[in-house]
Design an enzyme around this catalytic site. Structure first.
Site, PDB file in Angstrom:
ATOM      1  N   LYS A   1     -41.674  43.167  -6.096  1.00  0.00           N
ATOM      2  CA  LYS A   1     -40.864  42.312  -5.228  1.00  0.00           C
ATOM      3  C   LYS A   1     -39.481  42.030  -5.832  1.00  0.00           C
ATOM      4  O   LYS A   1     -39.241  42.308  -7.009  1.00  0.00           O
ATOM      5  CB  LYS A   1     -41.631  41.009  -4.972  1.00  0.00           C
ATOM      6  CG  LYS A   1     -42.961  41.233  -4.238  1.00  0.00           C
ATOM      7  CD  LYS A   1     -43.584  39.918  -3.814  1.00  0.00           C
ATOM      8  CE  LYS A   1     -44.893  40.148  -3.076  1.00  0.00           C
ATOM      9  NZ  LYS A   1     -45.462  38.894  -2.547  1.00  0.00           N
TER      10      LYS A   1
ATOM     11  N   TYR B   1     -45.310  42.371   7.160  1.00  0.00           N
ATOM     12  CA  TYR B   1     -46.044  41.113   7.017  1.00  0.00           C
ATOM     13  C   TYR B   1     -46.459  40.524   8.368  1.00  0.00           C
ATOM     14  O   TYR B   1     -46.731  39.321   8.464  1.00  0.00           O
ATOM     15  CB  TYR B   1     -45.213  40.102   6.222  1.00  0.00           C
ATOM     16  CG  TYR B   1     -45.276  40.338   4.716  1.00  0.00           C
ATOM     17  CD1 TYR B   1     -46.478  40.244   4.030  1.00  0.00           C
ATOM     18  CD2 TYR B   1     -44.131  40.629   3.978  1.00  0.00           C
ATOM     19  CE1 TYR B   1     -46.552  40.443   2.649  1.00  0.00           C
ATOM     20  CE2 TYR B   1     -44.191  40.828   2.599  1.00  0.00           C
ATOM     21  CZ  TYR B   1     -45.409  40.729   1.944  1.00  0.00           C
ATOM     22  OH  TYR B   1     -45.478  40.928   0.594  1.00  0.00           O
TER      23      TYR B   1
ATOM     24  N   PHE C   1     -45.168  29.957   6.239  1.00  0.00           N
ATOM     25  CA  PHE C   1     -44.257  30.538   5.254  1.00  0.00           C
ATOM     26  C   PHE C   1     -43.670  31.889   5.677  1.00  0.00           C
ATOM     27  O   PHE C   1     -42.931  32.515   4.928  1.00  0.00           O
ATOM     28  CB  PHE C   1     -44.954  30.669   3.891  1.00  0.00           C
ATOM     29  CG  PHE C   1     -46.232  31.479   3.914  1.00  0.00           C
ATOM     30  CD1 PHE C   1     -46.194  32.870   3.873  1.00  0.00           C
ATOM     31  CD2 PHE C   1     -47.471  30.850   3.972  1.00  0.00           C
ATOM     32  CE1 PHE C   1     -47.356  33.617   3.886  1.00  0.00           C
ATOM     33  CE2 PHE C   1     -48.650  31.600   3.986  1.00  0.00           C
ATOM     34  CZ  PHE C   1     -48.587  32.983   3.946  1.00  0.00           C
TER      35      PHE C   1
ATOM     36  N   THR D   1     -52.792  35.041  -6.113  1.00  0.00           N
ATOM     37  CA  THR D   1     -51.512  34.989  -5.394  1.00  0.00           C
ATOM     38  C   THR D   1     -50.579  33.958  -5.998  1.00  0.00           C
ATOM     39  O   THR D   1     -49.390  34.203  -6.194  1.00  0.00           O
ATOM     40  CB  THR D   1     -51.770  34.634  -3.907  1.00  0.00           C
ATOM     41  OG1 THR D   1     -52.720  35.562  -3.378  1.00  0.00           O
ATOM     42  CG2 THR D   1     -50.492  34.682  -3.086  1.00  0.00           C
TER      43      THR D   1
ATOM     44  N   ARG E   1     -49.330  38.747 -12.541  1.00  0.00           N
ATOM     45  CA  ARG E   1     -48.707  37.514 -12.038  1.00  0.00           C
ATOM     46  C   ARG E   1     -48.677  36.423 -13.104  1.00  0.00           C
ATOM     47  O   ARG E   1     -47.714  35.662 -13.196  1.00  0.00           O
ATOM     48  CB  ARG E   1     -49.410  37.058 -10.763  1.00  0.00           C
ATOM     49  CG  ARG E   1     -49.020  37.944  -9.567  1.00  0.00           C
ATOM     50  CD  ARG E   1     -49.866  37.651  -8.375  1.00  0.00           C
ATOM     51  NE  ARG E   1     -49.423  38.332  -7.167  1.00  0.00           N
ATOM     52  CZ  ARG E   1     -50.219  38.640  -6.157  1.00  0.00           C
ATOM     53  NH1 ARG E   1     -51.513  38.340  -6.220  1.00  0.00           N
ATOM     54  NH2 ARG E   1     -49.744  39.240  -5.087  1.00  0.00           N
TER      55      ARG E   1
ATOM     56  N   ASN F   1     -43.802  36.065  -6.601  1.00  0.00           N
ATOM     57  CA  ASN F   1     -45.002  36.406  -7.373  1.00  0.00           C
ATOM     58  C   ASN F   1     -45.051  37.878  -7.786  1.00  0.00           C
ATOM     59  O   ASN F   1     -46.111  38.423  -8.066  1.00  0.00           O
ATOM     60  CB  ASN F   1     -46.279  35.955  -6.647  1.00  0.00           C
ATOM     61  CG  ASN F   1     -46.540  36.712  -5.364  1.00  0.00           C
ATOM     62  OD1 ASN F   1     -45.692  37.474  -4.904  1.00  0.00           O
ATOM     63  ND2 ASN F   1     -47.710  36.512  -4.783  1.00  0.00           N
TER      64      ASN F   1
ATOM     65  N   HIS G   1     -47.027  42.818  -4.716  1.00  0.00           N
ATOM     66  CA  HIS G   1     -47.961  42.808  -3.585  1.00  0.00           C
ATOM     67  C   HIS G   1     -48.932  43.963  -3.786  1.00  0.00           C
ATOM     68  O   HIS G   1     -48.535  45.028  -4.274  1.00  0.00           O
ATOM     69  CB  HIS G   1     -47.220  43.003  -2.257  1.00  0.00           C
ATOM     70  CG  HIS G   1     -48.148  43.361  -1.125  1.00  0.00           C
ATOM     71  ND1 HIS G   1     -48.821  42.409  -0.404  1.00  0.00           N
ATOM     72  CD2 HIS G   1     -48.545  44.574  -0.643  1.00  0.00           C
ATOM     73  CE1 HIS G   1     -49.599  43.020   0.486  1.00  0.00           C
ATOM     74  NE2 HIS G   1     -49.447  44.322   0.363  1.00  0.00           N
TER      75      HIS G   1
ATOM     76  N   GLU H   1     -50.828  50.387   5.154  1.00  0.00           N
ATOM     77  CA  GLU H   1     -49.620  50.030   4.396  1.00  0.00           C
ATOM     78  C   GLU H   1     -48.984  51.254   3.738  1.00  0.00           C
ATOM     79  O   GLU H   1     -47.757  51.347   3.664  1.00  0.00           O
ATOM     80  CB  GLU H   1     -49.964  48.972   3.343  1.00  0.00           C
ATOM     81  CG  GLU H   1     -50.350  47.639   3.967  1.00  0.00           C
ATOM     82  CD  GLU H   1     -50.650  46.557   2.938  1.00  0.00           C
ATOM     83  OE1 GLU H   1     -50.941  45.418   3.352  1.00  0.00           O
ATOM     84  OE2 GLU H   1     -50.580  46.837   1.716  1.00  0.00           O
TER      85      GLU H   1
HETATM   86  P1  CMP Z   1     -48.553  38.942  -0.813  1.00  0.00           P
HETATM   87  O1  CMP Z   1     -49.722  39.509  -1.535  1.00  0.00           O
HETATM   88  O2  CMP Z   1     -47.320  39.781  -0.782  1.00  0.00           O
HETATM   89  O3  CMP Z   1     -48.957  38.593   0.700  1.00  0.00           O
HETATM   90  C1  CMP Z   1     -48.332  37.564   1.439  1.00  0.00           C
HETATM   91  C2  CMP Z   1     -47.383  36.758   0.609  1.00  0.00           C
HETATM   92  O4  CMP Z   1     -46.979  35.533   1.134  1.00  0.00           O
HETATM   93  C3  CMP Z   1     -48.040  36.401  -0.696  1.00  0.00           C
HETATM   94  O5  CMP Z   1     -48.172  37.558  -1.501  1.00  0.00           O
HETATM   95  C4  CMP Z   1     -47.117  35.315  -1.227  1.00  0.00           C
HETATM   96  O6  CMP Z   1     -46.105  35.787  -2.082  1.00  0.00           O
HETATM   97  C5  CMP Z   1     -46.420  34.803   0.041  1.00  0.00           C
HETATM   98  N1  CMP Z   1     -46.611  33.361   0.213  1.00  0.00           N
HETATM   99  C6  CMP Z   1     -45.619  32.471   0.239  1.00  0.00           C
HETATM  100  N2  CMP Z   1     -46.116  31.239   0.431  1.00  0.00           N
HETATM  101  C7  CMP Z   1     -47.452  31.349   0.506  1.00  0.00           C
HETATM  102  C8  CMP Z   1     -48.525  30.426   0.710  1.00  0.00           C
HETATM  103  N3  CMP Z   1     -48.314  29.111   0.842  1.00  0.00           N
HETATM  104  N4  CMP Z   1     -49.776  30.916   0.736  1.00  0.00           N
HETATM  105  C9  CMP Z   1     -50.015  32.253   0.609  1.00  0.00           C
HETATM  106  N5  CMP Z   1     -49.023  33.164   0.433  1.00  0.00           N
HETATM  107  C10 CMP Z   1     -47.758  32.715   0.378  1.00  0.00           C
END
Ligand code: CMP
Length: 140
Positions: A11, A51, A59, A93, A104, A114, A117, A128
Site C-alpha cells: 500500500k 474494494y 471507511f 488488519t 503489519r 496497514n 493487502h 483479485e
Molecule cells: P485490507 O486487507 O486492504 O481490506 C480492507 C481495508 O480497509 C483493510 O485492509 C484496512 O486497511 C481498511 N480499513 C480502514 N478502516 C477499517 C476499519 N475500521 N475496519 C476494517 N478495515 C478498515
C-alpha cells in the site's frame, strides 16, 4: 496441500517509506514466490472497483482515497496454501492486534496505513488476480 496463488498489494504507506524490498524479502524468506509484480497509481475506478465489497462500510470513502494517495505494488504470490499463509504472515488488519514477526506488526502504522493487502479466500484471490493481471503477465 496444493500450490495456490494470492493477490498482494503493497500500500501507499509502504511505497512511501521505501519498504518494497524489505516486505518482498519477508515474502521470499517465508517461501513465497513473487510470480507477477507491477507498481502503479490506482485510478478512482480501480480503487472503488477493487474494494467494492466494502462499499457500505463507513471507511470506504477514506479507504479509496488512501489507496489512490501514492503508488502501490500489486503482486501475485505463489506457495502451498498461499491464501492462508499470506494472511498469517501479514498479521491482523489492525497492527495493534498483529503478532510479533508479522508484516503489519513490523511495518504498519494504523488500521488504514496497514502496509499490505492480501486476498481473504481462494475464490477472491482468483477474482483479485484477474483484476490486475492477464495470464501472460504471471510467470510461475
Ligand atoms: P485490507 O486487507 O486492504 O481490506 C480492507 C481495508 O480497509 C483493510 O485492509 C484496512 O486497511 C481498511 N480499513 C480502514 N478502516 C477499517 C476499519 N475500521 N475496519 C476494517 N478495515 C478498515
Amino acid at each position: 496441500m496444493t500450490v495456490q496463488r494470492t493477490l498482494s498489494i503493497l500500500k501507499p504507506d509502504a511505497t512511501e517509506r521505501n519498504l518494497t524490498g524489505a516486505i518482498n524479502a519477508m515474502f521470499e524468506k517465508n517461501g513465497f514466490r513473487i510470480v507477477a509484480q507491477k507498481r502503479l497509481r490506482l485510478t478512482k475506478e480501480q480503487a472503488e472497483g477493487f474494494y467494492a465489497v466494502h462499499k457500505e462500510r463507513p471507511f470506504y470513502g477514506e479507504l479509496v482515497s488512501y489507496m489512490m494517495s501514492g503508488p502501490v505494488v500489486v503482486q501475485v504470490l505463489e506457495k502451498e496454501n498461499a491464501v492462508q499463509a499470506n494472511r498469517d504472515l501479514m498479521g491482523a488488519t489492525n497492527p495493534a492486534n498483529a503478532d510479533e514477526g508479522t508484516i503489519r506488526k513490523t511495518f504498519a502504522e494504523s488500521i488504514e496505513r496497514n502496509s499490505v493487502h492480501g486476498s481473504d479466500s481462494l475464490e477472491n484471490a482468483a477474482t483479485e488476480i484477474k483484476f490486475f493481471f492477464t495470464d501472460a503477465e504471471i510467470v510461475g
